[in-house]
Design a protein around this motif. Structure first.
Motif, PDB file in Angstrom:
ATOM      1  N   GLN A   1      72.392  11.146 -39.434  1.00  0.00           N
ATOM      2  CA  GLN A   1      71.934   9.875 -39.982  1.00  0.00           C
ATOM      3  C   GLN A   1      70.441   9.719 -39.721  1.00  0.00           C
ATOM      4  OE1 GLN A   1      73.905   8.043 -41.680  1.00  0.00           O
ATOM      5  NE2 GLN A   1      72.745   6.148 -41.978  1.00  0.00           N
ATOM      6  N   VAL A   2      69.712   9.338 -40.755  1.00  0.00           N
ATOM      7  CA  VAL A   2      68.274   9.151 -40.638  1.00  0.00           C
ATOM      8  C   VAL A   2      67.977   7.657 -40.581  1.00  0.00           C
ATOM      9  CG1 VAL A   2      66.072   9.391 -41.825  1.00  0.00           C
ATOM     10  CG2 VAL A   2      67.708  11.280 -41.838  1.00  0.00           C
ATOM     11  N   GLN A   3      67.095   7.306 -39.667  1.00  0.00           N
ATOM     12  CA  GLN A   3      66.600   5.931 -39.625  1.00  0.00           C
ATOM     13  C   GLN A   3      65.089   5.954 -39.712  1.00  0.00           C
ATOM     14  OE1 GLN A   3      68.318   4.085 -36.063  1.00  0.00           O
ATOM     15  NE2 GLN A   3      69.613   2.884 -37.420  1.00  0.00           N
ATOM     16  N   LEU A   4      64.554   5.107 -40.549  1.00  0.00           N
ATOM     17  CA  LEU A   4      63.111   4.965 -40.695  1.00  0.00           C
ATOM     18  C   LEU A   4      62.745   3.524 -40.364  1.00  0.00           C
ATOM     19  CD1 LEU A   4      62.668   6.821 -44.119  1.00  0.00           C
ATOM     20  CD2 LEU A   4      62.382   7.767 -41.833  1.00  0.00           C
ATOM     21  N   VAL A   5      61.781   3.370 -39.460  1.00  0.00           N
ATOM     22  CA  VAL A   5      61.390   2.028 -39.029  1.00  0.00           C
ATOM     23  C   VAL A   5      59.887   1.867 -39.201  1.00  0.00           C
ATOM     24  CG1 VAL A   5      61.338   0.373 -37.137  1.00  0.00           C
ATOM     25  CG2 VAL A   5      63.291   1.931 -37.377  1.00  0.00           C
ATOM     26  N   GLU A   6      59.512   0.946 -40.078  1.00  0.00           N
ATOM     27  CA  GLU A   6      58.088   0.689 -40.324  1.00  0.00           C
ATOM     28  C   GLU A   6      57.562  -0.378 -39.376  1.00  0.00           C
ATOM     29  OE1 GLU A   6      60.010   1.261 -44.495  1.00  0.00           O
ATOM     30  OE2 GLU A   6      60.474   0.193 -42.635  1.00  0.00           O
ATOM     31  N   SER A   7      56.275  -0.297 -39.124  1.00  0.00           N
ATOM     32  CA  SER A   7      55.596  -1.323 -38.326  1.00  0.00           C
ATOM     33  C   SER A   7      54.136  -1.357 -38.730  1.00  0.00           C
ATOM     34  CB  SER A   7      55.736  -1.035 -36.826  1.00  0.00           C
ATOM     35  OG  SER A   7      55.153   0.209 -36.509  1.00  0.00           O
ATOM     36  N   GLY A   8      53.446  -2.412 -38.292  1.00  0.00           N
ATOM     37  CA  GLY A   8      52.016  -2.492 -38.532  1.00  0.00           C
ATOM     38  C   GLY A   8      51.595  -3.447 -39.632  1.00  0.00           C
ATOM     39  N   GLY A   9      52.555  -4.009 -40.333  1.00  0.00           N
ATOM     40  CA  GLY A   9      52.204  -4.956 -41.379  1.00  0.00           C
ATOM     41  C   GLY A   9      51.681  -6.258 -40.799  1.00  0.00           C
ATOM     42  N   GLY A  10      51.178  -7.115 -41.677  1.00  0.00           N
ATOM     43  CA  GLY A  10      50.674  -8.398 -41.208  1.00  0.00           C
ATOM     44  C   GLY A  10      49.777  -9.042 -42.238  1.00  0.00           C
ATOM     45  N   LEU A  11      49.035 -10.037 -41.778  1.00  0.00           N
ATOM     46  CA  LEU A  11      48.113 -10.784 -42.629  1.00  0.00           C
ATOM     47  C   LEU A  11      46.691 -10.332 -42.336  1.00  0.00           C
ATOM     48  CD1 LEU A  11      47.479 -13.174 -44.555  1.00  0.00           C
ATOM     49  CD2 LEU A  11      47.478 -14.646 -42.520  1.00  0.00           C
ATOM     50  N   VAL A  12      45.945 -10.025 -43.375  1.00  0.00           N
ATOM     51  CA  VAL A  12      44.569  -9.563 -43.207  1.00  0.00           C
ATOM     52  C   VAL A  12      43.727 -10.126 -44.348  1.00  0.00           C
ATOM     53  CG1 VAL A  12      44.975  -7.417 -44.494  1.00  0.00           C
ATOM     54  CG2 VAL A  12      43.145  -7.511 -42.781  1.00  0.00           C
ATOM     55  N   GLN A  13      42.464 -10.304 -44.094  1.00  0.00           N
ATOM     56  CA  GLN A  13      41.568 -10.786 -45.144  1.00  0.00           C
ATOM     57  C   GLN A  13      41.160  -9.640 -46.062  1.00  0.00           C
ATOM     58  OE1 GLN A  13      38.289 -12.886 -43.200  1.00  0.00           O
ATOM     59  NE2 GLN A  13      39.232 -14.815 -43.810  1.00  0.00           N
ATOM     60  N   ALA A  14      40.832  -9.988 -47.271  1.00  0.00           N
ATOM     61  CA  ALA A  14      40.349  -8.992 -48.223  1.00  0.00           C
ATOM     62  C   ALA A  14      39.145  -8.268 -47.630  1.00  0.00           C
ATOM     63  CB  ALA A  14      39.977  -9.651 -49.539  1.00  0.00           C
ATOM     64  N   GLY A  15      39.144  -6.947 -47.813  1.00  0.00           N
ATOM     65  CA  GLY A  15      38.103  -6.113 -47.239  1.00  0.00           C
ATOM     66  C   GLY A  15      38.459  -5.544 -45.884  1.00  0.00           C
ATOM     67  N   GLY A  16      39.521  -6.046 -45.304  1.00  0.00           N
ATOM     68  CA  GLY A  16      39.937  -5.588 -43.989  1.00  0.00           C
ATOM     69  C   GLY A  16      40.788  -4.340 -44.033  1.00  0.00           C
ATOM     70  N   SER A  17      41.320  -3.972 -42.858  1.00  0.00           N
ATOM     71  CA  SER A  17      42.095  -2.742 -42.730  1.00  0.00           C
ATOM     72  C   SER A  17      43.384  -3.001 -41.959  1.00  0.00           C
ATOM     73  CB  SER A  17      41.291  -1.672 -41.974  1.00  0.00           C
ATOM     74  OG  SER A  17      40.116  -1.324 -42.667  1.00  0.00           O
ATOM     75  N   LEU A  18      44.362  -2.182 -42.242  1.00  0.00           N
ATOM     76  CA  LEU A  18      45.613  -2.151 -41.488  1.00  0.00           C
ATOM     77  C   LEU A  18      46.089  -0.714 -41.423  1.00  0.00           C
ATOM     78  CD1 LEU A  18      47.833  -5.103 -42.856  1.00  0.00           C
ATOM     79  CD2 LEU A  18      46.894  -4.895 -40.544  1.00  0.00           C
ATOM     80  N   ARG A  19      46.841  -0.407 -40.366  1.00  0.00           N
ATOM     81  CA  ARG A  19      47.494   0.887 -40.302  1.00  0.00           C
ATOM     82  C   ARG A  19      48.988   0.669 -40.148  1.00  0.00           C
ATOM     83  NH1 ARG A  19      47.294   5.666 -35.792  1.00  0.00           N
ATOM     84  NH2 ARG A  19      48.609   4.157 -34.692  1.00  0.00           N
ATOM     85  N   LEU A  20      49.734   1.227 -41.092  1.00  0.00           N
ATOM     86  CA  LEU A  20      51.190   1.174 -41.039  1.00  0.00           C
ATOM     87  C   LEU A  20      51.723   2.448 -40.390  1.00  0.00           C
ATOM     88  CD1 LEU A  20      52.030  -0.167 -44.610  1.00  0.00           C
ATOM     89  CD2 LEU A  20      51.412  -1.455 -42.549  1.00  0.00           C
ATOM     90  N   SER A  21      52.824   2.293 -39.680  1.00  0.00           N
ATOM     91  CA  SER A  21      53.506   3.434 -39.081  1.00  0.00           C
ATOM     92  C   SER A  21      54.955   3.439 -39.529  1.00  0.00           C
ATOM     93  CB  SER A  21      53.467   3.352 -37.550  1.00  0.00           C
ATOM     94  OG  SER A  21      52.156   3.336 -37.069  1.00  0.00           O
ATOM     95  N   CYS A  22      55.513   4.620 -39.627  1.00  0.00           N
ATOM     96  CA  CYS A  22      56.932   4.782 -39.963  1.00  0.00           C
ATOM     97  C   CYS A  22      57.497   5.828 -39.016  1.00  0.00           C
ATOM     98  CB  CYS A  22      57.088   5.205 -41.406  1.00  0.00           C
ATOM     99  SG  CYS A  22      58.776   5.691 -41.858  1.00  0.00           S
TER     100      CYS A  22
END
Length: 127
Positions: A1-22
């Motif tokens: 069984q495979v499980q994938l769990v994402e994290s790193g989302g959120g609220l950011v202003q235009a022009g900003g950065s985020l890093r998502l992980s899975c």
């Protein structure tokens, strides 16, 4: 069984950065293509980025080219999506997906080619 769990989302202003992980658990991760998709309210699921099992080939949807970068760490069974220069139109639920085939080197962008999916993480970009 495979499980994938994402994290790193959120609220950011235009022009900003985020890093998502899975983070993956279960079945072998290091031999499979991984990808990120996104879906905004009322819109179709959209391919964002994909990466081959060895990290040698990364490919992107036209709307994110030059701004997003996908990469993976097979030892940690994790795939990442670095998102820079975010725009309000990037607002969506972002989900990672894992291919079933092993050692595939060709790009795949159709969500029907991916068997395993995470629950998704919300990214909201404000103006």
């Amino acid at each position: 069984q495979v499980q994938l769990v994402e994290s790193g989302g959120g609220l950011v202003q235009a022009g900003g950065s985020l890093r998502l992980s899975c983070a993956a658990s279960g079945r072998t991760f290091s031999s499979n293509v991984m990808a990120w998709f996104r879906q905004a309210p009322g819109k179709e699921r959209e391919f964002v980025a994909g990466i081959t099992w060895n990290g040698a080939n990364a490919y992107y949807g036209d709307s994110v080219k030059g701004r997003f970068t996908i990469y993976r760490d097979n030892a940690k069974k994790t795939v990442y999506l670095q998102m820079n220069s975010l725009k309000t139109e990037d607002t969506a639920v972002y989900s990672c997906a894992q291919d079933l085939s092993n050692w595939r080197l060709s790009p795949i962008t159709d969500p029907r080619d991916f068997v395993y999916w995470g629950q998704g993480t919300q990214v909201t970009v404000s103006s």
